[in-house]
Design a protein around this motif. Structure first.
Motif, PDB file in Angstrom:
ATOM      1  N   GLU A 106      19.121 -45.408 -44.947  1.00  0.00           N
ATOM      2  CA  GLU A 106      19.329 -46.210 -46.160  1.00  0.00           C
ATOM      3  C   GLU A 106      20.355 -47.306 -45.911  1.00  0.00           C
ATOM      4  O   GLU A 106      20.162 -48.467 -46.298  1.00  0.00           O
ATOM      5  CB  GLU A 106      19.787 -45.306 -47.306  1.00  0.00           C
ATOM      6  N   SER A 109      18.872 -49.948 -43.573  1.00  0.00           N
ATOM      7  CA  SER A 109      17.888 -50.751 -44.306  1.00  0.00           C
ATOM      8  C   SER A 109      18.575 -51.792 -45.179  1.00  0.00           C
ATOM      9  O   SER A 109      18.132 -52.948 -45.259  1.00  0.00           O
ATOM     10  CB  SER A 109      17.016 -49.834 -45.164  1.00  0.00           C
ATOM     11  N   ASN A 112      19.518 -54.793 -43.242  1.00  0.00           N
ATOM     12  CA  ASN A 112      18.385 -55.540 -42.651  1.00  0.00           C
ATOM     13  C   ASN A 112      18.532 -55.722 -41.145  1.00  0.00           C
ATOM     14  O   ASN A 112      18.286 -56.797 -40.591  1.00  0.00           O
ATOM     15  CB  ASN A 112      18.241 -56.924 -43.316  1.00  0.00           C
TER      16      ASN A 112
END
Length: 225
Positions: A106, A109, A112
């Protein structure tokens, strides 16, 4: 003057290639060889248009990028690609039976990150480690990710290894015979690698930069590049 199997600045003995297949050139470009932009070769491949790479100021023979069937002198290894924009993010002591792994993904992510390869190493029944091959261009994001991971999971160890490069051996004939030759180079010259990953046309090794130049020279000699 054409395409060389290895960057001549790193391996002066490199011999210019007469012809290379589209797929091999795409793989070389994807893995770090800077002579051709990947998309340009893909366009030639999709439209079956041969590409000729040569000097605009010297009357010397260049290199054709074309279909496999047009290549006369087949070589199992066509070249070596070097990617200096590699770093490794490692997270140790992750609790296997917890939400630790989902928390890590998480956070990554949200930042990025351009993740190239993921490796998981199970330490024991309770702990595991994750290793991510990422781009050095994402250094700021990696630093933020490490900070957040340590903040949310204070029992884990997270760090980044920057002093590494990815060295890729490319060709249509990457078989057990070729791989055995490469591993013998590691063994006989006391060179270590941190990670290895493969594709249909390549095998890539992440090595410390202190081994980089020597490893390239040994590969060039071994495969007559």
């Amino acid at each position: 003057e054409g395409i060389y199997p290895v960057d001549p600045k790193l391996y002066p003995n490199a011999k210019k290639i007469d012809s290379i297949s589209y797929k091999e050139m795409i793989e070389m470009s994807r893995l770090g060889a800077g002579v051709m932009e990947t998309t340009s070769v893909e366009i030639g491949y999709k439209n079956n248009v041969p590409i000729y790479v040569a000097s605009s100021s010297k009357d010397t023979k260049g290199t054709y990028i074309t279909e496999n069937k047009n290549i006369i002198n087949y070589k199992s290894v066509i070249g070596i690609a070097i990617d200096d924009h590699t770093s490794i993010l490692t997270i140790k002591d992750i609790l296997s039976k917890s939400n630790d792994i989902s928390t890590v993904f998480e956070i990554l992510s949200n930042e990025n990150l351009e993740i190239k390869i993921i490796n998981q190493i199970v330490s024991d029944n309770e702990h595991t480690s994750l290793s991510f091959v990422v781009s050095k261009g994402d250094l700021g994001c990696v630093d933020k990710a490490i900070y957040e991971i340590k903040s949310k999971l204070n029992h884990v160890e997270a760090y980044e290894d920057l002093d590494v490069s990815t060295i890729s051996v490319v060709g249509k004939g990457i078989n057990y015979h070729v791989i055995n030759k490469i591993f013998n180079i590691f063994k006989e010259n006391n060179i270590n690698f941190k990670q290895v990953f493969t594709s249909e046309l390549s095998i890539s090794f992440i090595v410390d930069n202190k081994y980089k130049q020597r490893f390239i020279e040994l590969l060039g000699n071994e495969f007559d590049l």
